[in-house]
Motif scaffolding. Structure first.
Motif, PDB file in Angstrom:
ATOM      1  N   ALA A   5     -74.466  38.259  12.931  1.00  0.00           N
ATOM      2  CA  ALA A   5     -74.162  36.846  12.716  1.00  0.00           C
ATOM      3  C   ALA A   5     -74.653  36.346  11.371  1.00  0.00           C
ATOM      4  CB  ALA A   5     -74.799  36.020  13.838  1.00  0.00           C
ATOM      5  N   TRP A   6     -75.237  37.211  10.575  1.00  0.00           N
ATOM      6  CA  TRP A   6     -75.864  36.788   9.330  1.00  0.00           C
ATOM      7  C   TRP A   6     -75.417  37.669   8.168  1.00  0.00           C
ATOM      8  CZ3 TRP A   6     -78.289  41.295   8.196  1.00  0.00           C
ATOM      9  CH2 TRP A   6     -78.694  42.091   9.275  1.00  0.00           C
ATOM     10  N   LEU A   9     -80.862  38.074   6.569  1.00  0.00           N
ATOM     11  CA  LEU A   9     -81.695  37.695   7.704  1.00  0.00           C
ATOM     12  C   LEU A   9     -83.151  37.625   7.278  1.00  0.00           C
ATOM     13  CD1 LEU A   9     -81.686  37.323  10.908  1.00  0.00           C
ATOM     14  CD2 LEU A   9     -82.473  39.701  10.955  1.00  0.00           C
ATOM     15  N   TYR A  22     -85.862  34.106  13.816  1.00  0.00           N
ATOM     16  CA  TYR A  22     -84.920  34.819  12.970  1.00  0.00           C
ATOM     17  C   TYR A  22     -83.932  33.780  12.448  1.00  0.00           C
ATOM     18  CZ  TYR A  22     -86.186  39.540  14.642  1.00  0.00           C
ATOM     19  OH  TYR A  22     -86.833  40.721  14.914  1.00  0.00           O
ATOM     20  N   GLU A  24     -80.953  32.565   8.989  1.00  0.00           N
ATOM     21  CA  GLU A  24     -80.198  32.805   7.758  1.00  0.00           C
ATOM     22  C   GLU A  24     -80.708  31.846   6.690  1.00  0.00           C
ATOM     23  OE1 GLU A  24     -76.711  34.380   5.587  1.00  0.00           O
ATOM     24  OE2 GLU A  24     -76.753  34.509   7.759  1.00  0.00           O
ATOM     25  N   LEU A  46     -81.054  31.643  14.139  1.00  0.00           N
ATOM     26  CA  LEU A  46     -79.972  32.215  14.921  1.00  0.00           C
ATOM     27  C   LEU A  46     -79.916  31.529  16.282  1.00  0.00           C
ATOM     28  CD1 LEU A  46     -80.308  36.076  14.332  1.00  0.00           C
ATOM     29  CD2 LEU A  46     -79.000  34.405  13.009  1.00  0.00           C
ATOM     30  N   GLN A  49     -82.206  34.180  19.730  1.00  0.00           N
ATOM     31  CA  GLN A  49     -83.406  34.715  19.097  1.00  0.00           C
ATOM     32  C   GLN A  49     -83.894  36.012  19.742  1.00  0.00           C
ATOM     33  OE1 GLN A  49     -85.327  33.518  16.384  1.00  0.00           O
ATOM     34  NE2 GLN A  49     -83.524  32.245  15.983  1.00  0.00           N
ATOM     35  N   SER A  58     -74.881  31.642  13.827  1.00  0.00           N
ATOM     36  CA  SER A  58     -76.098  30.929  13.477  1.00  0.00           C
ATOM     37  C   SER A  58     -75.961  29.461  13.836  1.00  0.00           C
ATOM     38  CB  SER A  58     -76.382  31.055  11.976  1.00  0.00           C
ATOM     39  OG  SER A  58     -76.584  32.390  11.615  1.00  0.00           O
TER      40      SER A  58
END
Length: 305
Positions: A5-6, A9, A22, A24, A46, A49, A58
């Protein structure tokens, strides 16, 4: 593997609530240098997590202020750390032959440290040629076993900078290298995890450097890796499961002015108390750490293995 998703990170402690996330990062550029310079960094946590490999998007509703950058992966998300030795020729003009059996060593997960953390030299390692080793770190994004070279790059979840801190003296005294590589804080990692898509370059064409107190001490390129990343993954996964989150430390070029890693030369001195060590990998950023020697001002002990 679904794309993460990133793009980049980070793992961080938020100023707003002192919790660990976590996320972005919002800022572009070299996060490691921004952090070392005290610049304000923010990140969007995110949505999920529980794992850095989540494919959930995110959260875009809020950004939190980074109070402290941590290693980009939590220790419980790093099942193993495998390092590679003899991956660069001591003389770049004379290519090193590929070994039939790769030189592999392990570092303990308790050795992980983050950007800005001090590399602590324990009293046992006093006077043992404690060294920096800048390396490209490959992080697996899914479980790997018996991987074929042609498929290997699809298992890569991201890349980051790692400093494979090593005691040349202790490694030389033992029959294996673990004792001289696994002290607390001896595996600084960061400043962020970069996805393969965000790297935007061939991982075998990256410049890597180390500066100590502003002076260039290491310089190389991943183009000179003896065993390339696909073959590394194939070899290491043969008959062995490498779980998602496993780190592969791809190797480090010899320090400037040395013919052998343990040589004592002015151009690339070994680490001392108070040093500022900056490891850089093109596309991943700069990992900045200080050095603290436990033996300074205290009783000294001689290493016995």
């Amino acid at each position: 593997m679904a794309a993460p998703a990133w793009s980049r990170l980070v793992r961080f402690v938020a100023k707003e609530d002192a919790k660990t996330y976590y996320g972005e990062p919002d800022q572009q550029g070299d996060l490691g240098l921004l952090y070392a310079q005290g610049e304000r960094i923010t990140a969007r946590p995110l949505a999920d997590q529980s794992s850095p490999w989540t494919s959930s998007p995110s959260s875009s509703s809020r950004s939190l202020t980074v109070q402290r950058l941590l290693p980009p992966l939590a220790p419980h998300h790093v099942p193993s750390i495998r390092g590679m030795g003899l991956q660069y020729s001591a003389d770049p003009t004379k290519p090193q032959p590929k070994p039939d059996v790769a030189v592999v060593f392990f570092k303990a997960t308790n050795s992980l440290a983050g950007p800005g953390d001090a590399i602590v030299l324990p009293k046992l390692a006093d006077g043992e040629k404690n060294d920096y080793e800048v390396e490209l770190c490959v992080v697996l994004g899914k479980d790997a076993k018996d991987v074929k070279e042609d498929d290997a790059m699809s298992y890569v979840g991201g890349y980051c900078v790692v400093n494979d801190v090593s005691s040349r003296g202790l490694c030389a005294k033992g029959v294996q290298w673990g004792m001289g590589k696994s002290y607390d804080t001896w595996c600084p990692l960061g400043p962020c995890l970069v996805s393969p898509e965000a790297l935007g370059a061939d991982p075998h064409k990256l410049t890597i450097t180390t500066h100590v107190n502003g002076k260039l001490a290491q310089k190389g390129t991943t183009a000179d890796l003896v065993i390339k990343i696909p073959e590394l993954i194939a070899r290491l996964s043969h008959g062995t499961t490498l779980p998602a989150g496993s780190l592969i430390l791809t190797g480090s070029p010899i320090a400037l002015g040395r013919k052998a890693p343990g040589d004592v030369v002015d151009q690339s001195p070994f680490m001392r108390d108070g040093d500022d060590v900056r490891c850089f990998v093109e596309g991943c950023g700069t990992l900045v750490n200080s050095v603290r020697d436990e033996a300074v001002g205290r009783g000294r002990i001689k290493a016995k293995l």
